[in-house]
Design an enzyme around this catalytic site. Structure first.
Site, PDB file in Angstrom:
ATOM      1  N   GLU A 180       8.841  -6.701   4.541  1.00 12.67           N
ATOM      2  CA  GLU A 180       7.981  -5.019   4.779  1.00 12.67           C
ATOM      3  C   GLU A 180       7.823  -4.573   6.271  1.00 12.67           C
ATOM      4  O   GLU A 180       7.834  -3.855   6.818  1.00 12.67           O
ATOM      5  CB  GLU A 180       7.021  -4.955   3.902  1.00 12.67           C
ATOM      6  CG  GLU A 180       7.514  -4.878   2.646  1.00 12.67           C
ATOM      7  CD  GLU A 180       6.139  -5.318   1.802  1.00 12.67           C
ATOM      8  OE1 GLU A 180       6.309  -5.306   0.279  1.00 12.67           O
ATOM      9  OE2 GLU A 180       5.150  -6.412   1.856  1.00 12.67           O
ATOM     10  N   ASP A 195       5.500   2.135   1.520  1.00 14.20           N
ATOM     11  CA  ASP A 195       4.281   0.787   1.281  1.00 14.20           C
ATOM     12  C   ASP A 195       3.436   1.175   0.823  1.00 14.20           C
ATOM     13  O   ASP A 195       2.342   1.945   1.898  1.00 14.20           O
ATOM     14  CB  ASP A 195       4.638  -0.604   2.967  1.00 14.20           C
ATOM     15  CG  ASP A 195       5.230  -2.175   1.519  1.00 14.20           C
ATOM     16  OD1 ASP A 195       5.051  -2.084   0.492  1.00 14.20           O
ATOM     17  OD2 ASP A 195       5.732  -2.282   2.683  1.00 14.20           O
ATOM     18  N   GLY A 196       2.968  -0.090   0.808  1.00 16.02           N
ATOM     19  CA  GLY A 196       1.863  -0.806  -0.329  1.00 16.02           C
ATOM     20  C   GLY A 196       0.596  -1.625   0.073  1.00 16.02           C
ATOM     21  O   GLY A 196       1.385  -1.580   1.426  1.00 16.02           O
ATOM     22  N   LYS A 208      -1.002  -7.535   3.148  1.00 17.57           N
ATOM     23  CA  LYS A 208      -0.287  -7.203   2.635  1.00 17.57           C
ATOM     24  C   LYS A 208       0.424  -8.781   2.109  1.00 17.57           C
ATOM     25  O   LYS A 208       0.601  -9.539   2.688  1.00 17.57           O
ATOM     26  CB  LYS A 208       0.783  -6.275   3.300  1.00 17.57           C
ATOM     27  CG  LYS A 208       0.736  -5.091   3.192  1.00 17.57           C
ATOM     28  CD  LYS A 208       1.656  -4.417   3.623  1.00 17.57           C
ATOM     29  CE  LYS A 208       2.724  -4.465   2.922  1.00 17.57           C
ATOM     30  NZ  LYS A 208       3.020  -4.155   1.531  1.00 17.57           N
ATOM     31  N   GLY A 209       1.091  -8.604   0.795  1.00 14.65           N
ATOM     32  CA  GLY A 209       1.903  -9.515   0.468  1.00 14.65           C
ATOM     33  C   GLY A 209       1.258 -10.691  -0.720  1.00 14.65           C
ATOM     34  O   GLY A 209       2.029 -11.256  -0.602  1.00 14.65           O
ATOM     35  N   ARG A 210       1.670 -10.119  -1.021  1.00 12.41           N
ATOM     36  CA  ARG A 210       0.956 -10.343  -2.866  1.00 12.41           C
ATOM     37  C   ARG A 210       1.993 -10.572  -4.097  1.00 12.41           C
ATOM     38  O   ARG A 210       2.571 -11.686  -4.558  1.00 12.41           O
ATOM     39  CB  ARG A 210      -0.383  -9.041  -3.514  1.00 12.41           C
ATOM     40  CG  ARG A 210       0.197  -9.298  -5.027  1.00 12.41           C
ATOM     41  CD  ARG A 210      -0.908  -7.879  -6.128  1.00 12.41           C
ATOM     42  NE  ARG A 210       0.047  -7.086  -5.832  1.00 12.41           N
ATOM     43  CZ  ARG A 210       1.791  -6.875  -6.207  1.00 12.41           C
ATOM     44  NH1 ARG A 210       1.659  -7.806  -6.912  1.00 12.41           N
ATOM     45  NH2 ARG A 210       2.564  -5.860  -5.980  1.00 12.41           N
ATOM     46  N   THR A 217       2.592   0.433  -6.892  1.00  9.94           N
ATOM     47  CA  THR A 217       2.069   1.991  -5.655  1.00  9.94           C
ATOM     48  C   THR A 217       3.398   2.594  -5.500  1.00  9.94           C
ATOM     49  O   THR A 217       4.096   4.007  -5.554  1.00  9.94           O
ATOM     50  CB  THR A 217       1.797   1.790  -4.941  1.00  9.94           C
ATOM     51  OG1 THR A 217       0.025   1.143  -5.550  1.00  9.94           O
ATOM     52  CG2 THR A 217       0.734   3.194  -4.688  1.00  9.94           C
ATOM     53  N   ASP A 258      -2.496  -4.900   0.186  1.00 12.47           N
ATOM     54  CA  ASP A 258      -3.449  -5.285  -0.968  1.00 12.47           C
ATOM     55  C   ASP A 258      -4.929  -4.880  -0.814  1.00 12.47           C
ATOM     56  O   ASP A 258      -6.200  -4.594  -0.849  1.00 12.47           O
ATOM     57  CB  ASP A 258      -3.346  -6.458  -0.644  1.00 12.47           C
ATOM     58  CG  ASP A 258      -2.301  -6.679  -1.281  1.00 12.47           C
ATOM     59  OD1 ASP A 258      -1.843  -6.112  -2.095  1.00 12.47           O
ATOM     60  OD2 ASP A 258      -1.214  -7.505  -0.604  1.00 12.47           O
ATOM     61  N   THR A 281       7.797  -2.595  -1.233  1.00 17.95           N
ATOM     62  CA  THR A 281       7.265  -3.376  -2.990  1.00 17.95           C
ATOM     63  C   THR A 281       5.730  -3.033  -3.237  1.00 17.95           C
ATOM     64  O   THR A 281       5.420  -2.892  -2.975  1.00 17.95           O
ATOM     65  CB  THR A 281       8.060  -4.395  -2.726  1.00 17.95           C
ATOM     66  OG1 THR A 281       9.218  -4.655  -2.101  1.00 17.95           O
ATOM     67  CG2 THR A 281       7.927  -5.907  -4.202  1.00 17.95           C
TER      68      THR A 281
END
Ligand code: 5RP
Length: 237
Positions: free
Chosen positions: A110, A88-89, A101-103, A36, A91, A33
């Site tokens: 994910e 995946d992207g 992650k998790g913004r 990017t 942070d 998600t």
């Protein structure tokens, strides 16, 4: 678009495109998600139009909607509990390939998808690569337990804050129907320990710390001209 935004877009595009180019015929891939990953989806869609056969497992409603718009065939973890690749992207990425992650509040799905994958490809811009993790750690929690979970998190030395919606009054509700508590720590000396400690609190669904995937992780860092690749063999013990 100003110069800084242009550079960021170029970096995200380079990373996303490179990841999409690593996908091979008949793979089942996890679709992460964020912005990017969006470029990865764009490029994957073009490759599918050119004949590539793949199916994707989206990690959020946002990604499911985009993937459908871009003609990417979708499947589920029910049908494919073991998958080839998750893309995946992130942070933040530290030198040991631990992630925050998790913004986008999608880190629970994910993490499930990354865990199901043989390989985990993380696409980031240069700003995300840091010497030490220090961003607030998102923690997904069932609404029923939000007060006791916040009290416990405070005892671990962080400042917990319920994430508020934008263009929606009150808390963010995740795709799983839960709240997000953003936890600011003054320092995170041992991310793996912290991940385990938070996971033990009753009512916590998942934190945005991703520390268990380093062996199968490839980080693609986009820059204006190309990409650099970091894998577990680059980790200095
Ligand atoms: C969503 C995420 C994203 O992957 C992460 O926030 C990176 O997003 P972006 O590529 O937009 O910077 O963890 O929950």
């Amino acid at each position: 678009m100003d110069e800084k935004a242009r550079t960021l877009t170029a970096e995200k595009t380079a990373a996303g495109f490179r990841a999409a180019d690593m996908v091979e015929n008949d793979m089942v891939i996890g679709l992460g998600t964020g912005s990017t990953v969006f470029y990865m989806i764009e490029r994957l869609s073009a490759r599918i139009r050119d004949g590539l056969r793949v199916s994707g497992i989206p990690t959020s409603y946002q990604t499911a909607i985009r993937a459908r718009e871009y003609g990417i065939p979708l499947t589920t973890l029910d049908d494919c509990p073991v998958i080839d690749l998750a893309i995946d992207g992130a942070d933040e990425v530290d030198p040991h390939l631990n992630l925050i992650k998790g913004r986008g509040a999608a880190h629970t799905r994910e993490k499930c998808v990354a865990a199901a994958a043989f390989r985990f490809i993380v696409v980031v811009d240069e700003q995300k690569v840091v010497p030490r993790l220090s961003a607030p750690v998102p923690v997904e929690v069932i609404p029923f337990a939000v007060r006791p979970v916040m009290n416990q998190l405070r005892e671990f030395g962080c400042l917990p804050k319920i994430r508020e919606g934008v263009k929606k009054d009150g808390p963010v509700i995740t795709d799983n129907g839960n709240f997000i508590i953003d936890c600011s720590f003054t320092e995170i000396p041992n991310p793996a320990n912290l991940e385990t400690t938070i996971a033990r609190i009753p009512g916590v669904v998942e934190s945005g710390l991703f520390c268990g995937f380093t062996e199968k992780t490839t980080v693609i860092v986009g820059n204006e001209k190309d990409c650099r690749i970091i894998t577990s063999t680059d980790i200095v013990p």
